[in-house]
Scaffold this active site. Structure first.
Site, short mmCIF file in Angstrom:
data_model
loop_
_atom_site.label_atom_id
_atom_site.label_comp_id
_atom_site.label_asym_id
_atom_site.label_seq_id
_atom_site.Cartn_x
_atom_site.Cartn_y
_atom_site.Cartn_z
N HIS A 44 0.81 -1.21 0.00
CA HIS A 44 0.00 0.00 0.00
C HIS A 44 0.85 1.27 0.00
O HIS A 44 0.56 2.23 -0.70
CB HIS A 44 -0.91 -0.02 1.23
CG HIS A 44 -2.03 0.95 1.15
ND1 HIS A 44 -3.19 0.68 0.47
CD2 HIS A 44 -2.16 2.20 1.65
CE1 HIS A 44 -3.98 1.72 0.56
NE2 HIS A 44 -3.40 2.65 1.26
N HIS A 90 -11.10 2.00 -0.77
CA HIS A 90 -11.22 1.57 0.62
C HIS A 90 -11.97 0.24 0.62
O HIS A 90 -12.99 0.08 1.29
CB HIS A 90 -11.93 2.64 1.47
CG HIS A 90 -11.22 2.91 2.75
ND1 HIS A 90 -11.84 3.29 3.91
CD2 HIS A 90 -9.90 2.84 3.07
CE1 HIS A 90 -10.94 3.45 4.87
NE2 HIS A 90 -9.77 3.19 4.39
#
Ligand SMILES: Nc1ncnc2c1ncn2[C@@H]1O[C@H](COP(=O)(O)OP(=O)(O)O)[C@@H](O)[C@H]1O
Ligand SMILES: [Mg+2]
Lengths: 731, 79, 226, 79
Positions: A44, A90
């Site tokens: 990430h 998300h």
């Protein structure tokens, strides 16, 4: 405390990577340092699998002020105005807790935008769910939608567009991608790069709690007695605090107090402090006792890895602290000087007067691992014969099936839960080809759209990648805007698998080809890998957020028909490509075959010519032809004003169903007044554009000559209320 | 039968509402408020006289519907 | 004419309404909720938004603000107060308007254009609606379900204190045109002296033909006249 | 001292939330749910050892802030 192999594994660090850490810092890290490495080196934050390919994307043109690498991309929209925007995923949190996951997704992307000095003026979202019959879908859908609304509505930023798709590949991995767009002055953009030594490092916003502490989740059991109590928790969003943070930051940004600013997103305090310092090539020292904490007895590990929301890190010019503190306390926010910049090029953490971590910043950022993962070419879907009798299907019944399917029906049930009109500048609301927001106080606007292309990308990632960029471009053209740039969110499965990595590499290839040809660069984005459960990956899903400029709002068009008796033109060539179409999928349940090809020359030529027609005010309405083909696009133009259409098939050599449901690319439908038809035809001819005049608008009936004539009211009901029916709501 | 269910946020989960209520009380001069946490309260009237069955039903609906077990806990009160 | 828009933490239509006021030549100033003295003005506007995040009860915490006392004084002296959306909720929590605003009947935030019938044009907010009593305005709220017991409803109806009701495009006031479940389709009410108007729809959001309508403008021009 | 306050809607006040919960439960097959009413629950930590004083404070804030006494009732629970 000795770091065991187990703890290393649980931090998602491979043994190779651990060796690299030891090599870089010349010793074994302690647990806190290991946590920091794990946060910085994970996919990430480090983009270790994607970096190599992201570099190939086109990122520049004359309008780009800031490309990828900052909190958001920035483009020039003239008159000293700049547009700041980005899209982010998300996905995982939203699957676990749909409301909070989606809400904090919106919160995070808004922070990315106002960190740069921009007031958010619009949000959009792209959401993907599993089959509508899957037992989890209903809850996930309603939770995600109310979460997105719950956050955005409270902040007071209009949600102006989005998309929602259902497909079984998302059964166990939904996608929630949120895009935010902000407006700044071109000469007042704020960046995250730190500068200067001995400057105050300041923490503002909410207190730090034990929210979503990364990696610690399982590891904590081994090194903590009251493990249960310290279990990481889902992040809960507090849009009210975010609104205060937004206003406070923008107030402070009015003068020159801020040297650099960064929101605390993923990996919270860790990544924000490291990014700021390493971009500035300086060091940073933080006294963790100064970090405002929500819970008692929080450890340095927890403070550094907490993902509590609504927090920011600032570096201020000397002497500006007092004034800044006044602003933040006026807004009721925490404000704490937690450290200073140094010349060491190290991250130094102090807790209870002891140094608890000391790491060279380069080891965390520049020297983080980068992988050249193995990949293999996708096996593209071949043309196998479709069910033979498809052209026997009743046209009208087929249209009804397509329009009343989850994927093709109207999404009003969703967008009515979003405040679309707050801020008073929403010119085109959800439901059109793009949302349009007026630049406050001026007669110009920006057009915004998000698009993805699940089926096409799975069938052929290169073509799909191209297609989704072109569709975004087309949606911007269709309202009369000049497309400028995009942001993208690349949602894929596990990159350690060659097949998935192949999809990724090829999708980027397609995106790059289209963006380069259309001069439509990528200025920001996000990669979300590991959207995979029990070995089943999602379909490759690049989501493209496009932005265009309308210099004069008087030259904008909408898609709804305006008057009875006008000509209806199909601009661009129809060859009747039905593979991967909604007709095949919804009516025949046939999912094989290649997606429609894209000819980039035609795409650009058709688009720019349509834009020219719009700016000369020669067309009354325009709609691009996308999933569902001509008949669906035509219906969508009819419904809003209840003006019908009567069309006759041109005398060309393709079958009825192919003509009406084919999904050939680069096409538009335009409504043209009698008095303009000659001019329009001439312009199209002059630009060598293929077009057909297929009929005229008429009163409230949709009619294909010799085939069917149906009342709009009847069809519209099917189109409008799919979601209401799904949730068993009265209409 | 009347049964009530109280749903509260798990410890360590942020409670934005409680936070604002606490701050408001402080502003109103109640200095000795240490903390406020806000939860939900359900009063359920159940047409079921068998205690055991009733208990099972309430347990089930508390878990399934009334509580978001990722962030909340519940407690049941049989009167 | 002079106005004051009160800004609470979490207000988010404060700028929008200020823009509208100024567009119609009402001289406006923004007033922070923590002030104790209201600047001299004819009109106080409580804007829409989510004051204090709508936590606890919508409008409740804002109704405890320092500025509220001087607004009550302003009302007593006959000054005008307009509460839009969250502002309406605050007026109710303050007790300046009766009733209560509950969650929408479908428990969902609802943002769309609705039709309204202007029931009372004999007040300083709505006088210009005399010539156009079926209007279109956007709503955007979670708690707009006006609830009142029978006696209050009767009083509001009898004394003609209902300003707006939800209706269909033809002006019919029916259950089907009620978006949020409010009693008697009520969208906005006045106090006894008709110097306070609380309404859920947002007039400030439709003041320009390019915004798909200007029915909101008429409210501001009415004020200007008054 | 920890004290909890439960706030419930008065009997004749419409409860849209409770109504939806009840309907959802019915849809889930719980036929014997007669009624559901939803309220609020507050856990307050008070820095006050004197029972009488504490009681006075909690009464006050329940009335002043936590409850809209036009439509709601409250009850206090001292543990
Ligand atoms: N989740 C959503 N939120 C807001 N608007 C949405 C959402 N999903 C779809 N829409 C709106 O519905 C319209 C049609 O969407 P879509 O079929 O994806 O359009 P297109 O084919 O033009 O890309 C668009 O205006 C879009 O903004
Ligand atoms: Mg489109």
């Amino acid at each position: 405390m000795k770091i065991s192999t187990e703890i290393i594994n649980k931090h998602g660090i491979s043994s190779e990577e651990y060796k690299k850490i030891i090599h870089l810092i010349g010793r074994e890290p302690n647990l806190l340092e290991l946590g920091i490495f794990s946060a910085m080196w994970n996919e990430h934050c480090s983009y270790k699998s994607s970096k190599k390919y992201l570099k190939t994307l086109p990122t520049k043109n004359v309008k780009v002020i800031q490309g990828p690498g900052e909190n958001a991309g920035v483009i020039d929209i003239e008159d000293n105005d700049a547009l700041v925007f980005k899209i982010e995923s998300h996905n995982h949190p939203s699957f676990i807790e749909p409301y909070q996951g989606a809400a904090t997704g919106v919160g995070g992307i808004l922070r990315d935008v106002f960190t740069m000095g921009a007031r958010p003026i619009a949000t959009l979202n792209s959401i993907h769910f599993g089959d509508t019959s899957h037992p989890k879908t209903k809850n996930l859908l309603s939770g995600v939608v109310s979460g997105i609304g719950g956050y955005g509505n409270c902040i007071g930023v209009p949600t102006i567009g989005g998309e929602v798709k259902f497909n079984s590949s998302y059964n166990e991995n939904i996608l929630v991608n949120a895009m935010a767009v902000g407006l700044a002055k071109k000469n007042k953009i704020f960046y995250s790069k730190a500068e200067g030594i001995n400057k105050s490092v300041i923490y503002v916003g909410s207190k730090t709690g034990r929210d979503g502490i990364h990696g610690a989740s399982m590891a904590s059991a081994e090194f903590d007695d009251n493990a249960e109590e310290k279990k990481p928790t889902v992040q809960v969003g507090d849009p009210f605090t975010e609104k205060l943070l937004l206003e406070a930051c923008l107030e402070l940004m009015k003068d020159d107090s801020i040297i650099s600013i960064q929101d605390m997103g993923a990996a919270g305090l860790t990544s924000s402090s490291i990014e700021m310092a390493s971009k500035g090539n300086i060091g940073i020292e933080i006294n963790l006792n100064k970090v405002p904490c929500r819970e008692k007895n929080m450890t340095p590990y927890e403070m550094m890895l907490s993902e509590s929301q609504e927090r920011m890190l600032l570096i201020l010019n000397s002497g500006k602290e007092k004034n800044a503190e006044k602003i933040f306390s006026k807004w009721g926010l925490d404000f704490s000087v937690i450290g200073k910049t140094t010349n060491t090029k190290n991250l130094v953490l102090i807790f209870d007067k002891k140094e608890v971590a000391n790491l060279p910043l380069n080891s965390l950022s520049k020297d983080a691992p980068v992988y050249d993962r193995k990949w293999k070419k996708s096996i593209n879907s071949k043309k196998i014969d479709p069910p033979k009798d498809f052209y026997n299907k009743d046209l009208y019944e087929s249209l009804k099936i397509v329009l009343s399917s989850a994927n093709n029906s109207e999404k009003n049930w969703i967008w009515e839960q979003y405040d679309q009109t707050v801020m008073g500048d929403s010119i085109q609301l959800p439901g059109g080809d793009s949302g349009v927001i007026r630049i406050h106080g001026k007669n110009k606007g920006v057009a915004l759209t998000v698009d993805s292309s699940t089926h096409y990308c799975l069938a052929n990632p290169i073509v799909g990648g191209k297609q989704v960029v072109c569709e975004s471009w087309r949606n911007l053209i269709a309202v009369g805007s000049t497309p400028i740039a995009i942001t993208n969110c690349l949602n894929f499965g596990n990159p350690e698998k060659e097949k998935i990595m192949g999809q990724f590499v090829e999708t980027i290839d397609g995106i790059t080809q289209a963006c380069t040809y259309l001069d439509y660069p990528v200025v920001s984005g996000n990669v979300s890998f590991y959207n995979e459960t029990k070995n089943k990956s999602i379909s490759p899903t690049p989501t493209i957020g496009g932005v265009g400029l309308i210099k004069n709002l008087n030259n904008m068009v909408t898609k709804n028909f305006k008057e009875i008796g006008n000509h209806i033109l199909i601009i661009g060539k129809t060859s009747g490509h039905l593979y991967q179409s909604e007709f095949f999928r919804e009516v025949l349940d046939f999912k094989e075959g290649p997606p429609p090809e894209i000819n980039l020359f035609n795409e650009k030529n058709n688009g720019l010519t349509v834009l020219n027609l719009i700016s000369k005010q020669l067309v009354n309405s325009v709609h691009d032809i996308s999933s569902g083909g001509i008949l669906v696009a035509l219906s969508e133009m009819c419904f809003p004003s209840k003006i019908g259409a009567k069309i006759t098939l041109p005398k060309i050599n393709i079958k009825l169903h192919e003509y009406l449901f084919g999904e050939d690319q680069s096409r538009y439908i335009a409504e043209v007044k009698e008095e303009n038809i000659e001019k329009v035809s001439r312009i199209l001819n002059d630009n060598s554009i293929y077009f057909e005049n297929i009929g005229k608008t008429q009163e409230k009936y949709m009619e294909v000559k010799n085939e069917f004539k149906a009342s709009l009211d009847e069809i519209e009901k099917l189109y409008k209320y799919w979601f209401h029916n799904y949730f068993g709501e009265s209409i | 039968m009347k049964i009530s269910v109280t749903v509260t946020l798990k410890k360590d989960v942020l409670d934005p509402q409680g936070k604002v209520v606490k701050q408001t009380l402080k502003n109103l001069g109640y200095e000795n408020i240490e903390d406020v946490r806000q939860g939900k309260f359900f009063e359920i009237e159940l047409n079921e006289n068998d205690q055991v069955k009733a208990k099972k039903i309430i347990e089930e609906i508390s878990k399934k519907l009334l509580t978001n077990t990722v962030i909340e806990d519940y407690s049941i009160n049989y009167k | 004419m002079k106005s004051s828009v009160i800004v609470f933490p979490g207000s988010n239509c404060d700028r929008d309404v200020a823009v509208a006021l100024e567009k119609f030549q009402i001289k406006n100033q923004m007033v922070w909720h923590n002030e104790t003295i209201l600047p001299k003005c004819d009109l106080v506007v409580l804007p829409g938004g989510f004051s204090y995040g709508d936590y606890l009860r919508t409008g409740c915490i804002a109704s405890k603000s320092k500025i509220i006392n001087s607004i009550i004084e302003h009302v007593k002296k006959g000054g005008l107060v307009l509460g839009i959306c969250n502002g309406f909720q605050i007026l109710i929590e303050t007790g300046l308007l009766p009733g209560v605003l509950l969650r929408n009947k479908k428990l969902k935030f609802l943002s769309k254009n609705v039709f309204l019938k202007v029931i009372n044009t004999d007040n300083r907010f709505c006088s210009n609606y005399k010539n156009k009593d079926i209007i279109k305005l956007p709503i955007a709220h979670n708690e707009g379900n006006f609830f009142a017991d029978d006696s209050l409803i009767k009083k509001l109806e009898d004394r003609n204190l209902i300003a707006f009701k939800y209706c269909d495009s033809q002006g019919k006031v029916e259950k089907i045109s009620n978006p949020n479940g409010s009693s008697n389709n009520i969208a906005g009410i006045l106090n006894d002296k008709k110097n306070i108007l609380g309404m859920m729809p947002h007039p400030e959001r439709l003041i320009d033909p390019i915004l798909s309508g200007e029915d909101g403008s008429i409210l501001f021009t009415s004020l200007l006249k008054s």
